[in-house]
Enzyme design. Structure first.
Site, PDB file in Angstrom:
ATOM      1  N   ALA A 247       0.810  -1.222   0.000  1.00  0.00           N
ATOM      2  CA  ALA A 247       0.000   0.000   0.000  1.00  0.00           C
ATOM      3  C   ALA A 247       0.843   1.272   0.000  1.00  0.00           C
ATOM      4  O   ALA A 247       0.342   2.338   0.373  1.00  0.00           O
ATOM      5  CB  ALA A 247      -0.938   0.001   1.198  1.00  0.00           C
ATOM      6  N   ALA A 248       2.078   1.180  -0.442  1.00  0.00           N
ATOM      7  CA  ALA A 248       2.950   2.353  -0.412  1.00  0.00           C
ATOM      8  C   ALA A 248       2.399   3.477  -1.289  1.00  0.00           C
ATOM      9  O   ALA A 248       2.344   4.642  -0.878  1.00  0.00           O
ATOM     10  CB  ALA A 248       4.357   1.976  -0.860  1.00  0.00           C
ATOM     11  N   GLY A 249       1.978   3.138  -2.514  1.00  0.00           N
ATOM     12  CA  GLY A 249       1.429   4.149  -3.408  1.00  0.00           C
ATOM     13  C   GLY A 249       0.134   4.737  -2.887  1.00  0.00           C
ATOM     14  O   GLY A 249      -0.133   5.936  -3.045  1.00  0.00           O
ATOM     15  N   ASP A 250      -0.687   3.903  -2.248  1.00  0.00           N
ATOM     16  CA  ASP A 250      -1.940   4.388  -1.682  1.00  0.00           C
ATOM     17  C   ASP A 250      -1.676   5.330  -0.509  1.00  0.00           C
ATOM     18  O   ASP A 250      -2.349   6.353  -0.360  1.00  0.00           O
ATOM     19  CB  ASP A 250      -2.791   3.208  -1.217  1.00  0.00           C
ATOM     20  CG  ASP A 250      -3.209   2.306  -2.365  1.00  0.00           C
ATOM     21  OD1 ASP A 250      -3.316   2.815  -3.497  1.00  0.00           O
ATOM     22  OD2 ASP A 250      -3.396   1.104  -2.139  1.00  0.00           O
TER      23      ASP A 250
END
Length: 298
Positions: A247-250
């Site tokens: 979930a880094a991009g989120d």
């Protein structure tokens, strides 16, 4: 206006953590299994809420245990779920995720009710109340286009995280305040493979020429590159022990949205988002990995 409306997907993630990602036809033994809340839309809503935003989430779930648990979990995060609709015909979305020992992952998503979020549903939402509208690409593009067209008339800011990677019509891109692709996604949108600052600038320039006002290209361990008509810069990522990048991009998208509602300048906003994403990759899970504002020392 500080209210954030996130429109997007909600899934239940079923995750196996193992030493290596399997090749096609290969079975990998020795993993550990866990299940948690996910979906790019819900992840970004949780990220924005935990980092200080006033968040309303718009989505569609099935009339099943996964859907009911999704709503309950979002409400625990102080997210307004008035417009999380229930589809009686489709199951809630699920994602199957495999994560290796380096934190890299592969994901397969069954969208279920997410694919049933239609422009007619959006008509029920008071979009004009939002300071920023944040979206991704796990719901129908027709719905995303309808939101962009409506927001354009209201002169509202829209942020699009163009994930998963796909081609988008220029008319949609031209209505965006900010787009936040990673290296894979920006290659789909521009045909440019981003490997350094020069190629990042070239890719961002193509998107700016299509009408988007601001571009941030996220580059994982390398940080993030920002460009608009007035300035361009790179914010490096801090060195961390990454164990799961799910979930880094989120987290990044939710964080930069909050920063902009707080009127941070672009340098501070991107730094805030890079720092939040760096914390998230040190933990397992999607929403479970998203940090709270206090963890960033702010």
């Amino acid at each position: 206006m500080k209210k954030i409306i996130v429109i997007g997907s909600a899934n239940t993630d079923m995750v196996v953590k193992c030493a290596t990602l399997p090749f096609p036809g290969e079975t990998v033994l020795g993993g550990t299994f866990f299940m948690n809340a996910g979906g790019k839309g819900a992840n970004q809503a949780v990220a924005a809420a935990r980092l200080g935003g006033e968040v309303t989430f718009v989505a569609k779930v099935g009339n099943d245990i996964f859907g009911r648990q999704t709503v309950a979990d979002l409400q625990k995060e102080n997210i307004d779920t008035e417009f999380v609709f229930t589809d009686e015909q489709s199951p809630s979305g699920v994602a199957l995720i495999i994560v290796n020992h380096e934190g890299e992952n592969c994901i397969a998503v069954a969208p279920g009710a997410n694919a049933c979020l239609q422009p007619a549903d959006i008509e029920k939402v008071s979009l004009h109340e939002a300071g920023i509208i944040l979206m991704q690409l796990e719901i129908p593009v027709t719905t995303i286009s309808a939101v962009v067209n409506k927001a354009r008339l209201n002169r509202q800011r829209i942020i699009l995280n163009p994930a998963p990677a796909m081609l988008l019509p220029d008319e949609l891109i031209s209505g965006l305040f900010l787009i936040t692709p990673n290296e894979t996604e920006v290659a789909f949108l521009t045909g440019i493979t981003v490997t350094d600052t020069i190629s990042a600038s070239k890719a961002a320039g193509i998107l700016l020429d299509k009408g988007v006002q601001n571009v941030i290209i996220t580059q994982g361990r390398q940080g993030a590159y920002f460009k608009n008509k007035e300035e361009a810069f790179t914010i490096p990522a801090p060195t961390v022990n990454a164990i799961d990048t799910t979930a880094a991009g989120d987290t990044f998208s939710g964080a930069v949205t909050v920063a902009l509602t707080e009127n941070m300048n672009w340098q501070k906003a991107v730094q805030f988002a890079v720092d939040a994403a760096a914390v998230s990759v040190t933990r397992l899970g999607a929403q479970a990995s998203v940090p709270y504002r206090s963890e960033l020392g702010l």
